[in-house]
Design an enzyme around this catalytic site. Structure first.
Site, PDB file in Angstrom:
ATOM      1  N   CYS A  26      -8.136  22.382  17.779  1.00  0.00           N
ATOM      2  CA  CYS A  26      -8.174  22.909  19.140  1.00  0.00           C
ATOM      3  C   CYS A  26      -7.479  21.987  20.125  1.00  0.00           C
ATOM      4  O   CYS A  26      -8.106  21.483  21.067  1.00  0.00           O
ATOM      5  CB  CYS A  26      -9.612  23.150  19.548  1.00  0.00           C
ATOM      6  N   GLY A  48       0.844  -1.193   0.000  1.00  0.00           N
ATOM      7  CA  GLY A  48       0.000   0.000   0.000  1.00  0.00           C
ATOM      8  C   GLY A  48       0.875   1.236   0.000  1.00  0.00           C
ATOM      9  O   GLY A  48       1.018   1.944  -0.989  1.00  0.00           O
TER      10      GLY A  48
HETATM   11  N1  LLP Z   1      -2.088  -6.127   3.842  1.00  0.00           N
HETATM   12  C1  LLP Z   1      -2.665  -6.082   5.039  1.00  0.00           C
HETATM   13  C2  LLP Z   1      -3.434  -7.242   5.510  1.00  0.00           C
HETATM   14  C3  LLP Z   1      -2.543  -4.943   5.840  1.00  0.00           C
HETATM   15  O1  LLP Z   1      -3.114  -4.916   7.041  1.00  0.00           O
HETATM   16  C4  LLP Z   1      -1.812  -3.824   5.344  1.00  0.00           C
HETATM   17  C5  LLP Z   1      -1.684  -2.618   6.151  1.00  0.00           C
HETATM   18  C6  LLP Z   1      -1.240  -3.905   4.074  1.00  0.00           C
HETATM   19  C7  LLP Z   1      -1.390  -5.081   3.340  1.00  0.00           C
HETATM   20  C8  LLP Z   1      -0.469  -2.775   3.456  1.00  0.00           C
HETATM   21  O2  LLP Z   1       0.666  -2.469   4.164  1.00  0.00           O
HETATM   22  P1  LLP Z   1       1.688  -1.336   3.655  1.00  0.00           P
HETATM   23  O3  LLP Z   1       2.326  -1.840   2.372  1.00  0.00           O
HETATM   24  O4  LLP Z   1       0.914  -0.115   3.415  1.00  0.00           O
HETATM   25  O5  LLP Z   1       2.658  -1.224   4.757  1.00  0.00           O
HETATM   26  N2  LLP Z   1      -2.264   3.604   9.357  1.00  0.00           N
HETATM   27  C9  LLP Z   1      -0.904   3.145   9.532  1.00  0.00           C
HETATM   28  C10 LLP Z   1      -0.598   1.938   8.681  1.00  0.00           C
HETATM   29  C11 LLP Z   1      -1.474   0.746   8.971  1.00  0.00           C
HETATM   30  C12 LLP Z   1      -1.219  -0.404   8.060  1.00  0.00           C
HETATM   31  C13 LLP Z   1      -2.318  -1.379   8.156  1.00  0.00           C
HETATM   32  N3  LLP Z   1      -2.206  -2.509   7.308  1.00  0.00           N
HETATM   33  C14 LLP Z   1       0.060   4.274   9.205  1.00  0.00           C
HETATM   34  O6  LLP Z   1      -0.388   5.364   8.893  1.00  0.00           O
HETATM   35  O7  LLP Z   1       1.265   4.088   9.299  1.00  0.00           O
END
Ligand code: LLP
Length: 443
Positions: free
Chosen positions: A365, A291
């Protein structure tokens, strides 16, 4: 640091996708998410090359939770990616974009029956089952509805990646998945094989996010291959798919050095192949679901600077200058949630050396500091501040806190800028409100 198509143009201003960011701010208003289409596509292309050249037939799925809207679905479809959705809302978005169902993977640690019905009716390619309870529900539903489901089991390899505690998921002490070490994963394999309308296609793990090396993936891949061997020995089941989740980190700061997409893939695939050969297992189809590493560096948020004030402080350098911007934790909650740090520059002075030490304060705020102690170009009220690497988990996690309207997002490419998410209006903020009749009259 300049990422993707970012450069300083002849006017000394920051340009992205051939668009002058000051012009973008004037045309679309601020705060504004600017998405660099060429960089998104080149990241996809790097993933494709890295996987296709080493393991042809591998599946790359974009993890929509990082940044999802109709236009992103279209780009991912064109890039030949699958889509990983983690909720009914993400699946609904994919469906509205006519994203091919045969390339959708449905996630979630506590899927509702409504979500499972949507997934079955849309005919998604894979439901990634998180736990035995969900498997039971899916078994009943598929039989009652006379449908079949192709599933992966989400496993927990029981290892701890070194990343912020709130984005670790591979360790045993997690809400996600079926633990390999305590036998839960093997029990779920047996359970799945007994479900008449469920076809077990393989296994999944996701160990964490913003990982700046591939160490934990190596370990996880080895644990999974051992588990595949064990499952085959115990039940005769041979996994067809192995999904290794997402996780590759990006550059938020110039000092961050994540491996390139190619290095990351090379290392993991080499480990996987070695482990499979060692265990004499038939290679499963490899799936990955990045992602952040697809969209993170492709996003830049433009803000307008408002009030600036300097206060004395006890520590060095004896004073702090707060530069207030017209957004904050409602468009980027990551500094508050994960102590995330960002680089920024004054868009109109991008060619100048950063010389002033400032703290960028949001407009909400509460403390709401977007960036503590950063060196930027000389800043004045009315300047446009560009915060980099905001493409992932920014719009996706934006809120209406303080009844702020969520910003617009524009897609830029070859000098063209097009709205892909419109700025919310004040009326949008009231859209879901209702007033009970007893409160509607004048007192
Ligand atoms: N697959 C699964 C099952 C996941 O839970 C996630 C991310 C991904 C793929 C993608 O991971 P990436 O390539 O983006 O690392 N909100 C947090 C990140 C949470 C990630 C949740 N899962 C932040 O802003 O750092």
């Amino acid at each position: 640091m300049f990422l993707g198509t970012q450069r300083v143009n002849a006017l000394g201003r920051l340009e992205i996708g051939g668009c002058d960011t000051l012009d973008l701010a004037a045309r679309f208003g601020t705060p504004l998410y600017v998405m660099d289409e060429a960089l998104i596509r080149s990241n996809c292309c790097q993933y494709r090359r890295a996987f296709e050249s080493r393991l042809p037939g591998s599946v790359l799925a974009y993890a929509g939770k990082a940044f999802l809207c109709l236009a992103m679905c279209k780009i991912m479809e064109e890039e030949g990616f699958w889509l990983d959705v983690a909720s009914a809302g993400e699946l609904y978005t994919a469906a509205k974009a006519d994203f091919p169902a045969g390339r959708i993977m449905m996630h979630g640690n506590n899927k509702s029956e409504e979500e499972l019905v949507m997934a079955l009716d849309y005919g998604v390619a894979r439901i990634v089952v998180d736990n035995a309870w969900e498997l039971g529900i899916l078994d009943r539903m598929t039989q009652e509805r006379g449908q079949t489901a192709d599933i992966l089991l989400r496993t927990t390899p029981g290892i701890d990646p070194h990343t912020h505690k709130r984005i670790r998921t591979g360790q045993a002490d997690t809400k996600f998945g079926l633990n390999i070490h305590n036998g839960a994963a093997l029990a779920a394999v047996r359970q799945a094989l007994d479900c008449p309308n469920i076809r077990l296609k393989g296994f999944h793990f996701h160990i964490g996010s913003q990982l700046l090396d591939a160490h934990t993936h190596h370990e996880a891949v080895r644990i999974l291959v051992d588990f595949m061997r064990e499952a085959a020995g115990e039940t005769g089941y041979q996994a067809e798919d192995l999904n290794i989740g997402g996780g590759l980190g990006i550059r938020y700061l110039e000092s961050h050095c994540p491996p390139s997409i190619d290095e990351f893939s090379e290392e993991i695939i080499a480990t996987l192949q070695k482990a499979l050969a060692h265990r004499k297992l038939k290679p499963p189809r490899l799936m990955q679901e990045p992602g952040r590493s697809i969209v993170g560096e492709a996003g830049t948020t433009l803000y307008t600077v408002g009030t600036i004030k300097t206060v004395p402080i006890k520590e060095e350098p004896g004073q702090r200058t707060y530069v207030a911007i017209d957004g904050g934790m409602s468009d980027n909650p990551r500094p508050q949630l994960y102590e995330a740090r960002y680089e920024a520059l004054i868009a109109g002075k991008a060619g100048q050396e950063p010389s002033e030490l400032v703290t960028v304060a949001g407009k909400h705020c509460e403390t709401d500091i977007l960036i503590w102690d950063i060196r930027i170009q000389p800043v004045r009220p009315g300047d446009i501040l560009a915060v980099q690497s905001t493409g992932a988990y920014n719009y996706a996690m934006a809120s209406n806190y303080n009844r702020f309207r969520r910003p617009a997002a524009v897609l830029v490419k070859d000098g063209q800028a097009e709205i892909i998410i419109r700025r919310e209006s004040y009326d949008d903020l009231l859209l879901q409100d209702g007033v009970p009749e007893r409160l509607a009259g004048k007192p």
